[in-house]
Scaffold this motif. Structure first.
Motif, short mmCIF file in Angstrom:
data_model
loop_
_atom_site.label_atom_id
_atom_site.label_comp_id
_atom_site.label_asym_id
_atom_site.label_seq_id
_atom_site.Cartn_x
_atom_site.Cartn_y
_atom_site.Cartn_z
N GLN A 36 0.84 -1.21 0.00
CA GLN A 36 0.00 0.00 0.00
C GLN A 36 0.87 1.25 0.00
O GLN A 36 0.63 2.18 -0.77
CB GLN A 36 -0.90 0.04 1.24
CG GLN A 36 -2.05 -0.91 1.25
CD GLN A 36 -2.79 -0.83 2.59
OE1 GLN A 36 -2.18 -0.82 3.66
NE2 GLN A 36 -4.11 -0.78 2.52
N ILE A 37 1.86 1.28 0.87
CA ILE A 37 2.72 2.45 1.00
C ILE A 37 3.50 2.70 -0.28
O ILE A 37 3.54 3.84 -0.79
CB ILE A 37 3.65 2.30 2.22
CG1 ILE A 37 2.82 2.43 3.51
CG2 ILE A 37 4.79 3.32 2.17
CD1 ILE A 37 3.54 2.05 4.77
N PHE A 38 4.11 1.68 -0.84
CA PHE A 38 4.90 1.88 -2.05
C PHE A 38 4.03 2.21 -3.26
O PHE A 38 4.44 2.97 -4.13
CB PHE A 38 5.85 0.71 -2.31
CG PHE A 38 7.17 0.90 -1.62
CD1 PHE A 38 8.20 1.56 -2.25
CD2 PHE A 38 7.34 0.46 -0.33
CE1 PHE A 38 9.41 1.78 -1.60
CE2 PHE A 38 8.54 0.68 0.33
CZ PHE A 38 9.58 1.33 -0.30
N GLN A 39 2.81 1.68 -3.31
CA GLN A 39 1.91 2.05 -4.40
C GLN A 39 1.57 3.54 -4.30
O GLN A 39 1.52 4.25 -5.30
CB GLN A 39 0.65 1.19 -4.41
CG GLN A 39 -0.18 1.32 -5.67
CD GLN A 39 0.58 0.91 -6.93
OE1 GLN A 39 1.12 -0.19 -7.02
NE2 GLN A 39 0.64 1.79 -7.91
N LEU A 40 1.35 4.02 -3.08
CA LEU A 40 1.08 5.44 -2.89
C LEU A 40 2.31 6.30 -3.21
O LEU A 40 2.19 7.39 -3.77
CB LEU A 40 0.58 5.70 -1.47
CG LEU A 40 -0.82 5.16 -1.19
CD1 LEU A 40 -1.12 5.18 0.31
CD2 LEU A 40 -1.88 5.94 -1.97
N LEU A 41 3.50 5.80 -2.90
CA LEU A 41 4.72 6.52 -3.29
C LEU A 41 4.83 6.63 -4.81
O LEU A 41 5.18 7.68 -5.34
CB LEU A 41 5.97 5.82 -2.73
CG LEU A 41 6.23 5.97 -1.24
CD1 LEU A 41 7.40 5.09 -0.81
CD2 LEU A 41 6.51 7.43 -0.87
N VAL A 42 4.52 5.53 -5.50
CA VAL A 42 4.55 5.54 -6.97
C VAL A 42 3.56 6.58 -7.52
O VAL A 42 3.82 7.22 -8.53
CB VAL A 42 4.23 4.13 -7.54
CG1 VAL A 42 3.90 4.17 -9.01
CG2 VAL A 42 5.38 3.19 -7.27
#
Length: 76
Positions: free
Chosen positions: A19-25
């Motif tokens: 979830q966090i890395f998708q939001l960073l992307v």
């Protein structure tokens, strides 16, 4: 030992890390992610650090590139 074995189709990320890395992307800041997921900024940074360590890379950008390469993230 490989971090990711394509024969097993198991993710190296926890659901929260994904979830966090998708939001960073999607270009969200640490603060925006913490608000959206109702967790502290420190917790967001801890998840990012844990993922960077798992991947053996030196930063967020390299982690994102590696996660995209492994098929763990997408550029929707």
């Amino acid at each position: 030992m490989a971090l990711y074995d394509s024969n097993q189709h198991r993710s190296i990320l926890t659901n929260r890390e994904r979830q966090i890395f998708q939001l960073l992307v999607e270009d969200h800041s640490t603060k925006e992610i913490s608000i959206q997921l109702s967790i502290s900024e420190k917790t967001v940074r801890n998840h990012i650090s844990n993922t960077i360590q798992k991947l053996g890379v030196s930063g967020r950008s390299q982690a994102i590139v590696e996660l995209l390469r492994l098929g763990e993230l997408s550029l929707n």
